[in-house]
Design a protein around this motif. Structure first.
Motif, PDB file in Angstrom:
ATOM      1  N   ALA A   6      -6.282  -3.420  -5.588  1.00 63.67           N
ATOM      2  CA  ALA A   6      -6.154  -2.485  -4.469  1.00 63.67           C
ATOM      3  C   ALA A   6      -5.884  -3.252  -3.171  1.00 63.67           C
ATOM      4  CB  ALA A   6      -7.425  -1.643  -4.344  1.00 63.67           C
ATOM      5  N   VAL A   7      -6.654  -4.304  -2.936  1.00 64.44           N
ATOM      6  CA  VAL A   7      -6.458  -5.118  -1.733  1.00 64.44           C
ATOM      7  C   VAL A   7      -5.087  -5.791  -1.766  1.00 64.44           C
ATOM      8  CG1 VAL A   7      -7.300  -7.149  -0.464  1.00 64.44           C
ATOM      9  CG2 VAL A   7      -8.927  -5.503  -1.421  1.00 64.44           C
ATOM     10  N   GLY A  48      -8.915   0.382   2.270  1.00 65.26           N
ATOM     11  CA  GLY A  48      -7.541  -0.011   1.978  1.00 65.26           C
ATOM     12  C   GLY A  48      -6.676   0.009   3.221  1.00 65.26           C
ATOM     13  N   LEU A  49      -6.865   1.029   4.059  1.00 70.53           N
ATOM     14  CA  LEU A  49      -6.082   1.112   5.297  1.00 70.53           C
ATOM     15  C   LEU A  49      -6.408  -0.037   6.241  1.00 70.53           C
ATOM     16  CD1 LEU A  49      -6.151   4.963   6.005  1.00 70.53           C
ATOM     17  CD2 LEU A  49      -4.202   3.579   5.252  1.00 70.53           C
ATOM     18  N   THR A  50      -7.661  -0.473   6.234  1.00 70.75           N
ATOM     19  CA  THR A  50      -8.039  -1.611   7.069  1.00 70.75           C
ATOM     20  C   THR A  50      -7.287  -2.867   6.640  1.00 70.75           C
ATOM     21  OG1 THR A  50     -10.255  -0.680   7.393  1.00 70.75           O
ATOM     22  CG2 THR A  50      -9.973  -3.025   7.856  1.00 70.75           C
ATOM     23  N   VAL A  51      -7.199  -3.089   5.329  1.00 70.01           N
ATOM     24  CA  VAL A  51      -6.428  -4.221   4.819  1.00 70.01           C
ATOM     25  C   VAL A  51      -4.962  -4.087   5.233  1.00 70.01           C
ATOM     26  CG1 VAL A  51      -5.659  -5.427   2.735  1.00 70.01           C
ATOM     27  CG2 VAL A  51      -8.005  -4.539   2.873  1.00 70.01           C
ATOM     28  N   PHE A  52      -4.423  -2.872   5.121  1.00 72.06           N
ATOM     29  CA  PHE A  52      -3.024  -2.640   5.493  1.00 72.06           C
ATOM     30  C   PHE A  52      -2.793  -2.967   6.966  1.00 72.06           C
ATOM     31  CE2 PHE A  52       0.255   0.058   7.340  1.00 72.06           C
ATOM     32  CZ  PHE A  52       1.321  -0.135   6.481  1.00 72.06           C
ATOM     33  N   LEU A  84     -10.547   4.743   0.817  1.00 71.95           N
ATOM     34  CA  LEU A  84      -9.236   4.829   1.443  1.00 71.95           C
ATOM     35  C   LEU A  84      -9.214   4.086   2.773  1.00 71.95           C
ATOM     36  CD1 LEU A  84      -6.364   5.938   1.489  1.00 71.95           C
ATOM     37  CD2 LEU A  84      -7.245   8.026   2.549  1.00 71.95           C
ATOM     38  N   TRP A 104      -2.200  -4.819  -3.211  1.00 68.19           N
ATOM     39  CA  TRP A 104      -1.079  -3.937  -2.912  1.00 68.19           C
ATOM     40  C   TRP A 104      -1.116  -3.430  -1.469  1.00 68.19           C
ATOM     41  CZ3 TRP A 104       2.891  -4.643  -5.605  1.00 68.19           C
ATOM     42  CH2 TRP A 104       2.821  -4.888  -6.971  1.00 68.19           C
ATOM     43  N   TRP A 105      -2.311  -3.162  -0.935  1.00 69.31           N
ATOM     44  CA  TRP A 105      -2.395  -2.767   0.471  1.00 69.31           C
ATOM     45  C   TRP A 105      -1.911  -3.913   1.368  1.00 69.31           C
ATOM     46  CZ3 TRP A 105      -2.623   1.845   2.407  1.00 69.31           C
ATOM     47  CH2 TRP A 105      -3.285   2.884   1.753  1.00 69.31           C
ATOM     48  N   ALA A 156       1.914  -4.228   1.113  1.00 67.03           N
ATOM     49  CA  ALA A 156       2.554  -3.137   1.848  1.00 67.03           C
ATOM     50  C   ALA A 156       2.496  -3.378   3.350  1.00 67.03           C
ATOM     51  CB  ALA A 156       1.872  -1.809   1.494  1.00 67.03           C
ATOM     52  N   GLY A 157       1.342  -3.824   3.842  1.00 66.00           N
ATOM     53  CA  GLY A 157       1.219  -4.097   5.271  1.00 66.00           C
ATOM     54  C   GLY A 157       2.117  -5.219   5.728  1.00 66.00           C
TER      55      GLY A 157
END
Length: 661
Positions: A61-62, A20-24, A17, A64-65, A68-69
């Motif tokens: 995963a990367v 993913g947040l880091t990418v976002f 998680l 979509w993150w 979104a970002g």
């Protein structure tokens, strides 16, 4: 290459998680007004793409993150513009740098609603356009549609270069991690050189008038320099900025060359540094790396230098630029003659094991000096024809070519680092001096497109010639080990001192050399053929595209060569086990010969290889890190061989093949 990222891989495995947040956060920050001008989003997204190729991150995963970002970042910028509208002009940094906001407004007014999608891909305005769209009253629904659609294109566009690069590193790491390290070093140095030249040029240019004025005033105070200062440092001359840039280079380069020459002659201060660079680059040797560096070094060979100089000289004479021809001749001739005079005057020895054909003396490097004087002067000629904002570009391209030649001479082990520095400073001083005179006494090139096209065509022709002859010419720089005789008893009992693992840049013992052979490679290939083994098809430029088939069976894929002691295998045999698994036998020759028969002793390994598909685009043959089963399977075939074969099934397995009658 995944072993290189082991700590990162472990952290991502435990915290998917957070990954993913880091990418976002990166995508969000890269898209937010003002912050996006600072955050290196392109570099970070490139890095995420490389991690996808290594299997550390999952593509979707990367993806979509990142989408979104990017949508959230642009959405926040749009809301800020819609909320504050014209009051933004009074906020920092727009109140200090109004041109930044005005550039975005101009872009939006030119392209309208399409600017939201287009602006995401243009660095100077990407973090400003959403803000301007809200500020100028773009309908929210129209903005949202453009925001989402452009983000869906932006995410893969920014990830794909990193994925391609990461896949290349994965393939290179299968060959040798030394090649990975060399590729990373090349990319870093290319980026650093490009940025350094551009930064240096932009730092000097704004102060050019002041520098010219100081030089002019100083010259007027000294009678002997009055005429020189008038001709070279007249602040009213239309080319004053270009003259100031070259004059500054001349001063700095001349001082550095004198300093470096003194240090080299003393020897005590640079010995350890020279050895450090020499040892570090020698540890990166691989056969493919050798060929690449031989290609780079060919750009400084006498043949290509004369070919390029002659081609440009003919063009200048045909166009009636006789004076420019004289300056080009002076630049080229200095690069040819100065190294000979200095080498035999200073007599600085080359590094150990340098080829005898190159001569005994090292300082300065003729290849580097020839490259600086020719490519440097050509960049001066081309830069003069461009608008001021783009004059740094030909200097940067020339720096890349010169840097490639300089690195190749260090990598090939034929020069010390101080040789390279001395050559660079002397060459820069000479072309700066020529450039100043050229600016003063020669009219600018009237057909710049022809000059640029001719130079590039000649350079590409030399590069093509070097590319097709790199493998043959790299043999000049390879060292032939001395043959050593050893008794059967000493070798059979393990007293030969042969390595038990493939050489690795980090010293990791993860590729055991689990077989040793005394005998002929062709004879072994013939004996193993009835047991399902055959000679392997090796990876090369002719079959590289086969890796682009994500559904390819492993048996149809070429085998990437591996390196040991900077050499590829001399024998590679393969035995298919299934559609996605196969056995490989690799052998490298050693300088040992079995006494008294003179049988060649080789070392190698037996490994298991599987196929791994990267994001459904690329299939990479990968070595399985499990070595007991493969060697056991080979032993089962070896014990079935005919008479004349002696086998020791220990670790490593030793095999003697008596010569054929």
């Amino acid at each position: 290459m995944s072993e290189f990222f082991t700590p990162l891989l472990a952290w991502i495995g435990e915290n998917p998680l957070w990954a993913g947040l880091t990418v976002f956060v990166v995508a969000f920050s890269e898209s937010v007004a003002i912050i996006g001008l600072i955050v290196p989003g392109v570099v970070l997204m490139f890095g995420f793409g490389a991690l996808i190729a290594t299997g550390i991150l999952e593509f979707w995963a990367v993806f979509w993150w990142a989408v979104a970002g990017a949508v959230a970042g642009d959405g926040l910028s749009f809301w800020l513009g819609h909320h504050f509208q014209d009051r933004l002009r009074g906020f920092w940094p727009f109140n200090r740098h109004p041109a930044t906001l005005q550039r975005g407004i101009t872009f939006f007014q030119r392209y309208g609603g399409k600017s939201v999608a287009l602006g995401r891909f243009f660095g100077p305005v990407r973090a400003i356009i959403p803000l301007v769209a809200g500020m100028l009253g773009m309908p929210p629904l129209r903005f949202l549609a453009a925001n989402i659609l452009s983000a869906l294109v932006w995410a893969p566009a920014y990830l794909l270069p990193g994925i391609v690069f990461g896949a290349s590193l994965e393939l290179a790491s299968e060959v040798a991690f030394r090649l990975v390290a060399l590729m990373i070093l090349l990319l870093f140095l290319a980026w650093a050189l490009f940025i350094l030249v551009r930064t240096l040029f932009r730092l000097i240019q704004p102060h050019a008038t002041t520098l010219v004025q100081l030089g002019f005033e100083w010259g007027q105070l000294h009678r002997g320099f009055r005429s020189i200062s008038r001709s070279l440092a007249d602040p009213n001359h239309p080319e004053a900025r270009g003259l100031a840039f070259l004059a500054t280079l001349l001063l700095l380069a001349a001082l550095l060359f004198v300093l470096i020459t003194g240090i080299v002659l003393d020897g005590s201060l640079t010995k350890k540094t020279d050895l450090l660079f020499y040892s570090g680059l020698q540890s990166l040797h691989t056969p493919w790396g050798d060929q690449l560096m031989v290609l780079f070094t060919s750009l400084g060979d006498i043949g290509p230098i004369l070919w390029i100089a002659l081609g440009v000289a003919i063009l200048l004479l045909l166009q009636g630029h006789q004076r420019a021809f004289y300056y080009l001749f002076a630049a080229t001739a200095f690069g040819m003659l100065a190294p000979l005079l200095l080498k035999y005057s200073l007599r600085i020895p080359r590094p150990p094991n340098s080829p005898d054909s190159l001569g005994p003396w090292s300082f300065p490097s003729a290849h580097v000096l020839r490259s600086v004087t020719l490519y440097g002067f050509l960049s001066i000629m081309i830069a003069r024809t461009l608008i001021r904002e783009w004059r740094w570009f030909p200097y940067s391209i020339a720096a890349l070519a010169i840097g490639a030649v300089a690195l190749s001479r260090l990598y090939l082990g034929v020069h010390w680092a101080t040789d390279i520095l001395g050559s660079l400073t002397l060459g820069i001083a000479w072309i700066a001096l020529l450039g100043i005179a050229y600016y003063r006494h020669v009219e600018a090139e009237t057909h710049p497109a022809t000059l640029i096209g001719t130079t590039l065509l000649l350079l590409l022709s030399c590069g093509s010639y070097g590319w097709f002859n790199a493998a043959e010419r790299s043999a000049v720089y390879q060292r032939t080990p001395e043959i050593v005789q050893i008794s059967l008893e000493a070798w059979w009992s393990g007293q030969a001192g042969l390595p038990l693992y493939r050489n690795d840049i980090f010293g990791n013992k993860d590729h055991p050399l689990n077989i040793q052979l005394a005998g002929d490679h062709a004879q072994l290939a013939d004996l193993l053929k009835p047991h399902g083994w055959h000679r392997a098809e090796m990876l090369g430029w002719s079959n590289l595209l086969r890796l682009l088939s994500p559904k390819a069976q492993l048996e149809t894929l070429p085998i990437p060569p591996q390196a040991h002691d900077a050499r590829h295998e001399e024998l590679v045999m393969v035995k298919p086990l299934s559609d996605q698994r196969r056995l490989l036998l690799r052998l490298w020759s050693t300088p040992l010969r079995l006494d008294p028969d003179g049988l060649r002793i080789s070392i190698g390994n037996v490994t298991l290889q599987s196929a791994e598909t990267v994001i459904g685009m690329l299939t990479i043959p990968r070595t399985v890190r499990q070595f007991e089963q493969p060697i056991d399977m080979l032993r089962q075939n070896l014990v079935q061989l005919q008479d004349g074969v002696k086998l020791d099934p220990g670790t490593p397995t030793r095999l003697i093949l008596k010569p054929r009658q």
